[in-house]
Design a protein around this motif. Structure first.
Motif, mmCIF file in Angstrom:
data_model
loop_
_atom_site.group_PDB
_atom_site.id
_atom_site.type_symbol
_atom_site.label_atom_id
_atom_site.label_comp_id
_atom_site.label_asym_id
_atom_site.label_seq_id
_atom_site.Cartn_x
_atom_site.Cartn_y
_atom_site.Cartn_z
ATOM 1 N N GLU A 58 13.212 3.983 7.400
ATOM 2 C CA GLU A 58 13.244 2.525 7.504
ATOM 3 C C GLU A 58 12.055 1.976 8.290
ATOM 4 O O GLU A 58 11.459 0.971 7.885
ATOM 5 N N ALA A 61 8.963 1.880 6.251
ATOM 6 C CA ALA A 61 9.129 1.093 5.027
ATOM 7 C C ALA A 61 8.854 1.914 3.768
ATOM 8 O O ALA A 61 8.201 1.446 2.842
ATOM 9 N N ASN A 64 9.550 0.470 0.355
ATOM 10 C CA ASN A 64 8.655 -0.510 -0.267
ATOM 11 C C ASN A 64 7.904 0.083 -1.451
ATOM 12 O O ASN A 64 7.396 -0.657 -2.287
ATOM 13 N N CYS A 65 7.812 1.405 -1.510
ATOM 14 C CA CYS A 65 7.139 2.061 -2.639
ATOM 15 C C CYS A 65 8.079 2.983 -3.402
ATOM 16 O O CYS A 65 8.021 3.061 -4.620
ATOM 17 N N GLY A 72 15.181 0.332 -4.296
ATOM 18 C CA GLY A 72 13.845 0.259 -3.722
ATOM 19 C C GLY A 72 12.826 -0.108 -4.771
ATOM 20 O O GLY A 72 13.160 -0.564 -5.863
ATOM 21 N N ALA A 73 11.563 0.127 -4.451
ATOM 22 C CA ALA A 73 10.479 -0.219 -5.360
ATOM 23 C C ALA A 73 10.230 0.927 -6.335
ATOM 24 O O ALA A 73 10.575 2.072 -6.076
#
Length: 150
Positions: A58, A61, A64-65, A72-73
């Motif tokens: 966390e 991050a 984020n990918c 998620g991403a």
């Protein structure tokens, strides 16, 4: 059937329907409490190291990918099964060394390939992250991800 609904009929339908759905709700709540809440899909225990690894995940991050359990991403691969893909799912020490080598080799500077940034994590953070990913890897995801490649 009558074409006009009286006030008494409307009230009886309202109270009867409300009672019916309240009983359904209570029955499902009892069922969830007795049969579902005490069931876990995690095959490994949730240790302090796993919790710290989630915190590393966390704080940096990663979501984020990457995706984890499909959340998620979608810029980078799913990591819920990364330890199986790397062949280290049953070898915690190898998992740690593989993850450490991977993180320290970033960015790879391969032209045309998405690049992961360099994270400067301590060995303890990498071990915790590795334990978190091993824990995630052993969780029964009921067929997720749909492809082994993540």
């Amino acid at each position: 059937m009558r074409e006009v609904m009286t006030t008494t009929m409307a009230r009886n339908i309202f109270y009867g329907g409300s009672l019916f759905f309240i009983l359904i709700f209570l029955g499902l709540s009892v069922h969830s409490y007795l049969f579902v809440v005490n069931t876990s899909t995690a095959a490994l225990p949730l240790t302090d190291s796993v919790a710290r690894g989630k915190l590393v995940w966390e704080e940096n991050a990663c979501i984020n990918c990457h995706t984890l359990f499909g959340e998620g991403a979608y810029f980078a691969p799913e990591v819920g099964n990364v330890m199986t893909r790397w062949g280290v799912a049953d070898k915690p020490d190898d998992a740690f060394m593989t993850l450490k080598t991977w993180i320290e080799a970033q960015p790879s500077n391969v032209p045309g390939r998405r690049q992961m940034p360099r994270f400067y994590l301590t060995d303890d953070q990498i071990r915790d992250l590795s334990n978190f990913l091993l824990w995630a890897n052993k969780t029964n995801l009921q067929g997720w991800p749909p492809k082994d490649s993540g």
